[in-house]
Motif scaffolding. Structure first.
Motif, PDB file in Angstrom:
ATOM      1  N   LYS A 210       0.835  -1.199   0.000  1.00  0.00           N
ATOM      2  CA  LYS A 210       0.000   0.000   0.000  1.00  0.00           C
ATOM      3  C   LYS A 210       0.870   1.249   0.000  1.00  0.00           C
ATOM      4  CE  LYS A 210      -3.571   2.456   2.616  1.00  0.00           C
ATOM      5  NZ  LYS A 210      -4.441   2.453   3.819  1.00  0.00           N
ATOM      6  N   ALA A 211       0.597   2.164  -0.940  1.00  0.00           N
ATOM      7  CA  ALA A 211       1.321   3.438  -1.024  1.00  0.00           C
ATOM      8  C   ALA A 211       0.376   4.577  -0.641  1.00  0.00           C
ATOM      9  CB  ALA A 211       1.856   3.650  -2.435  1.00  0.00           C
ATOM     10  N   SER A 212       0.895   5.532   0.083  1.00  0.00           N
ATOM     11  CA  SER A 212       0.093   6.684   0.480  1.00  0.00           C
ATOM     12  C   SER A 212       1.011   7.872   0.731  1.00  0.00           C
ATOM     13  CB  SER A 212      -0.720   6.371   1.745  1.00  0.00           C
ATOM     14  OG  SER A 212       0.141   6.031   2.815  1.00  0.00           O
ATOM     15  N   GLY A 213       0.405   9.046   0.933  1.00  0.00           N
ATOM     16  CA  GLY A 213       1.163  10.237   1.301  1.00  0.00           C
ATOM     17  C   GLY A 213       2.187  10.657   0.264  1.00  0.00           C
ATOM     18  N   GLN A 214       3.327  11.143   0.724  1.00  0.00           N
ATOM     19  CA  GLN A 214       4.371  11.650  -0.157  1.00  0.00           C
ATOM     20  C   GLN A 214       4.915  10.568  -1.077  1.00  0.00           C
ATOM     21  OE1 GLN A 214       7.414  13.550   2.171  1.00  0.00           O
ATOM     22  NE2 GLN A 214       6.114  15.269   2.771  1.00  0.00           N
ATOM     23  N   GLU A 215       5.037   9.355  -0.555  1.00  0.00           N
ATOM     24  CA  GLU A 215       5.571   8.273  -1.378  1.00  0.00           C
ATOM     25  C   GLU A 215       4.659   8.007  -2.574  1.00  0.00           C
ATOM     26  OE1 GLU A 215       7.577   8.585   2.070  1.00  0.00           O
ATOM     27  OE2 GLU A 215       5.513   7.858   2.148  1.00  0.00           O
ATOM     28  N   LEU A 216       3.355   8.014  -2.357  1.00  0.00           N
ATOM     29  CA  LEU A 216       2.401   7.788  -3.446  1.00  0.00           C
ATOM     30  C   LEU A 216       2.519   8.884  -4.491  1.00  0.00           C
ATOM     31  CD1 LEU A 216       0.047   6.353  -4.793  1.00  0.00           C
ATOM     32  CD2 LEU A 216      -1.510   7.605  -3.260  1.00  0.00           C
ATOM     33  N   GLU A 217       2.611  10.126  -4.060  1.00  0.00           N
ATOM     34  CA  GLU A 217       2.713  11.239  -5.007  1.00  0.00           C
ATOM     35  C   GLU A 217       4.010  11.153  -5.819  1.00  0.00           C
ATOM     36  OE1 GLU A 217       0.161  13.235  -5.606  1.00  0.00           O
ATOM     37  OE2 GLU A 217      -0.823  11.935  -4.128  1.00  0.00           O
TER      38      GLU A 217
END
Length: 341
Positions: A210-217
């Motif tokens: 699961k990717a979220s936050g700054q890493e996802l962007e």
């Protein structure tokens, strides 16, 4: 007559309990009863006459109803008062996950309590008797670690990971799978993304967690700017069948673990005082794995990151014959037999 073993997991590390359970299903030398918390049972979805729902308030009464040659404790990160009583009463082995935590002083633990999650950590100190930690590990007859690089002095290697899948992958475009939650906390995704910006040949890259936050962007930005890369990512937890499918398709795993992490405020170093779950992933799926150059290991299937990305063609000379289920089961049985004495 088979030796009788109790395996306890009330906290975390359901996957470790699952490996042990799978290996011992065919064992004729040992009879194993499993005592799992509700949380662990929900993850594992195992059943049978030897599987018992348990808790920190029930386990002592349950153990007293049967005779055991050995009690294996899968995790000692909570309930220190309970495990102190178990190690006093029973022949015990403990699986160790954070070696600096085990040797941490009371002052180190107090500093960790004040660092963050103070309410929860105070509960460990006052209600679950964190300061009994040292006595638990000293009284246990066996202390086990889950990777060969951590086996030293009083810690013995416990073989649990075996190869389950054919390692062959037939991809026209090299497929790199990065398993694990996409978080900068325990893995260096900044380094991964920076390296991928330098890619000149087509690659398929799967961020398998699961990717979220700054890493996802940052992943979205990389995907839009580097058309030579075919990037797959997830914004929810990856279902196990999907995880298995991508792992089997991988040409190689990339495991960009951080040098340091913390457990209850105590610093741990991967490859020195703590192992990475990605070792088990590589063995289970029969894959070569790229690790940072600081990672100390004794496994021939691990490649150092600097060498792999140096532009030179890597030479692979290893096989997973040493990790067949039958061999690992026999090795595990030898370890259990020794611990029962």
């Amino acid at each position: 007559m088979p030796a009788r073993i109790a395996y306890i997991e009330l906290d975390t590390h359901a996957e470790i309990a699952n490996r042990f359970h799978d290996l011992m299903l065919q064992s004729e030398a040992f009879s194993v009863d499993y005592y799992f918390s509700k949380r662990i049972l929900e993850i594992l979805e195992v059943d049978g006459d030897n599987i018992f729902l348990s808790s920190n308030s029930d386990i002592l009464k349950q153990l007293n109803q049967r005779h055991y040659d050995l009690v294996v404790i899968g995790t000692v990160h909570r309930y220190f008062d309970l495990f102190f009583r178990i190690t006093k009463r029973y022949h015990t082995a403990v699986i160790c996950h954070n070696l600096n935590f085990i040797k941490a002083s009371k002052l180190d633990l107090l500093n960790g309590i004040l660092e963050k999650e103070t309410r929860y950590r105070l509960k460990l100190l006052l209600k679950e008797k964190l300061f009994l930690k040292d006595k638990v590990y000293k009284q246990a007859q066996s202390l086990w670690v889950l990777s060969q690089e951590l086996a030293q002095e009083k810690y013995e290697y416990l073989p649990l990971f075996y190869n389950e899948f054919d390692s062959a992958a037939e991809n026209e475009i090299p497929t790199i799978v990065i398993p694990g939650s996409v978080s900068q906390l325990r893995r260096d995704y900044e380094r991964v993304i920076n390296r991928l910006y330098n890619a000149t040949l087509p690659l398929k890259v799967i961020f398998l967690g699961k990717a979220s936050g700054q890493e996802l962007e940052k992943i979205k930005k990389l995907k839009s700017e580097k058309t030579v890369l075919d990037i797959v990512y997830f914004t929810e937890m990856v279902p196990q069948p999907v995880f298995d499918d991508w792992m089997k398709k991988a040409d190689i795993l990339w495991c960009p673990i951080q040098d340091e992490t913390k457990f209850l405020g105590i610093k741990e170093n991967y490859g020195i005082t703590k192992t990475s779950g990605n070792i088990g992933d590589a063995i289970r799926y029969g894959k070569r794995a790229i690790f940072p150059k600081f990672y100390q290991n004794k496994y021939p299937f691990i490649l150092l990151e600097e060498g792999y990305f140096s532009g030179k063609k890597p030479v692979f000379n290893f096989a997973f014959e040493d990790f067949t289920k039958d061999k690992i089961r026999k090795d595990l049985e030898k370890k259990l037999l020794k611990a029962c004495k």
